[in-house]
Scaffold this active site. Structure first.
Site, PDB file in Angstrom:
ATOM      1  N   HIS A  26      31.608  38.716  26.314  1.00  0.00           N
ATOM      2  CA  HIS A  26      32.347  39.750  26.343  1.00  0.00           C
ATOM      3  C   HIS A  26      32.928  39.776  27.779  1.00  0.00           C
ATOM      4  O   HIS A  26      34.074  40.047  28.177  1.00  0.00           O
ATOM      5  CB  HIS A  26      31.381  41.218  25.948  1.00  0.00           C
ATOM      6  CG  HIS A  26      32.194  42.503  26.567  1.00  0.00           C
ATOM      7  ND1 HIS A  26      33.040  43.049  25.651  1.00  0.00           N
ATOM      8  CD2 HIS A  26      32.267  42.943  27.673  1.00  0.00           C
ATOM      9  CE1 HIS A  26      33.566  44.173  26.190  1.00  0.00           C
ATOM     10  NE2 HIS A  26      32.972  44.240  27.374  1.00  0.00           N
ATOM     11  N   GLU A  27      32.158  39.787  28.877  1.00  0.00           N
ATOM     12  CA  GLU A  27      32.541  39.770  30.444  1.00  0.00           C
ATOM     13  C   GLU A  27      33.540  38.572  30.586  1.00  0.00           C
ATOM     14  O   GLU A  27      34.384  38.563  31.355  1.00  0.00           O
ATOM     15  CB  GLU A  27      31.335  39.632  31.293  1.00  0.00           C
ATOM     16  CG  GLU A  27      30.479  40.839  31.114  1.00  0.00           C
ATOM     17  CD  GLU A  27      30.950  42.197  31.292  1.00  0.00           C
ATOM     18  OE1 GLU A  27      32.201  42.300  31.915  1.00  0.00           O
ATOM     19  OE2 GLU A  27      30.361  43.281  30.526  1.00  0.00           O
ATOM     20  N   HIS A  65      37.011  39.473  29.642  1.00  0.00           N
ATOM     21  CA  HIS A  65      37.893  40.190  30.420  1.00  0.00           C
ATOM     22  C   HIS A  65      38.551  39.095  31.436  1.00  0.00           C
ATOM     23  O   HIS A  65      39.550  39.165  31.947  1.00  0.00           O
ATOM     24  CB  HIS A  65      36.795  41.083  31.241  1.00  0.00           C
ATOM     25  CG  HIS A  65      36.469  42.292  30.680  1.00  0.00           C
ATOM     26  ND1 HIS A  65      37.448  43.235  30.079  1.00  0.00           N
ATOM     27  CD2 HIS A  65      35.320  42.780  30.524  1.00  0.00           C
ATOM     28  CE1 HIS A  65      36.841  44.061  29.455  1.00  0.00           C
ATOM     29  NE2 HIS A  65      35.532  44.180  29.695  1.00  0.00           N
ATOM     30  N   HIS A 111      42.816  38.710  32.157  1.00  0.00           N
ATOM     31  CA  HIS A 111      43.333  38.586  33.427  1.00  0.00           C
ATOM     32  C   HIS A 111      44.228  37.287  33.317  1.00  0.00           C
ATOM     33  O   HIS A 111      45.304  37.175  33.963  1.00  0.00           O
ATOM     34  CB  HIS A 111      42.351  38.489  34.589  1.00  0.00           C
ATOM     35  CG  HIS A 111      42.058  40.042  34.923  1.00  0.00           C
ATOM     36  ND1 HIS A 111      42.698  41.005  35.692  1.00  0.00           N
ATOM     37  CD2 HIS A 111      41.213  40.898  34.177  1.00  0.00           C
ATOM     38  CE1 HIS A 111      42.065  42.043  35.752  1.00  0.00           C
ATOM     39  NE2 HIS A 111      41.198  42.166  35.053  1.00  0.00           N
TER      40      HIS A 111
END
Length: 231
Positions: A102-103, A106, A110
């Site tokens: 999940h991280e 991110h 980006h």
């Protein structure tokens, strides 16, 4: 609407949101603990999952670090780091895998200039500044609303920015989980025994952002009613 009615509605909303927040947090803790017993294929650690997902998405300039605390995992675009808590970094279970992926989701957002992320990032300086003085401005505005209504209005505008930030965060978090689950599936890590737990764990985490957004919106409406009633 009278002042007593407004205050009563606020307290009812406050109690409902507080209960919902407690239930969601307890559910998140329970799900994470439950799925921590489900091992990842090949015994891969959270840091291994993160490194492989970044590489598969052509991202080679993001560092993976281990940090202290629980549920402190986050991606920092300023330092270009995926920061994983100790349990996630070293964990060999599906909870650690889901959180790590999940991280990294991110980081992929980006890298691919995902629109909601760009919008959210643009708001960070304004929201950061507003958060530092917002409480004082709102407090002063409530006491001085009949004399200087502009103070409370300024505080409401600041709070509205943080509320908007909360709602923009929702699609960002949901998309990061979608990317994580899709990658886990494509990488062959979402097996019959791990796919459902990974999805359930990330869904439980997403509910915390929903409760926060609803709570912020309710509080914003309360301040607006105070302004309309007393100015």
């Amino acid at each position: 609407m009278t002042g007593q009615t407004t205050d009563a509605l606020y307290w009812i909303l406050f109690i409902i949101v507080s209960i919902a927040s407690y239930v969601v947090q307890a559910n998140l803790t329970r799900k994470f603990k439950k799925y921590s017993s489900v091992a990842t294929p090949g015994g891969m650690r959270g840091c291994d999952i993160a490194r492989r997902m970044l590489e598969d998405n052509g991202i080679h300039d993001v560092k993976i670090t281990c940090i202290q605390g629980q549920l402190t995992d986050h991606y920092n675009p300023e330092t270009n780091t995926v920061n994983l808590s100790t349990d996630v970094y070293n964990g060999t279970n599906i909870t650690a895998a889901a959180v790590a992926a999940h991280e990294c989701g991110h980081a992929v957002q980006h890298a691919k200039d995902y629109a909601p992320v760009k919008m959210r990032s643009a708001m960070v300086p304004v929201v950061s500044f507003s958060s530092k003085i917002m409480s004082w401005v709102l407090l002063a505005g409530i006491f001085l609303v009949s004399v200087f209504p502009g103070i409370l209005l300024a505080g409401i505008v600041m709070f509205a920015m943080t509320t908007l930030f909360s709602f923009i965060t929702l699609p960002v978090e949901i998309d990061a989980s979608r990317r994580a689950l899709a990658w886990l599936d494509n990488a062959g890590l979402a097996t019959r025994t791990t796919a459902a737990p990974a999805r359930d764990a990330l869904k439980a985490a997403a509910y915390t952002y929903v409760v926060a957004a609803v709570s912020s919106l309710g509080t914003l409406c309360y301040y607006i009613l105070i302004y309309l009633r007393r100015r």
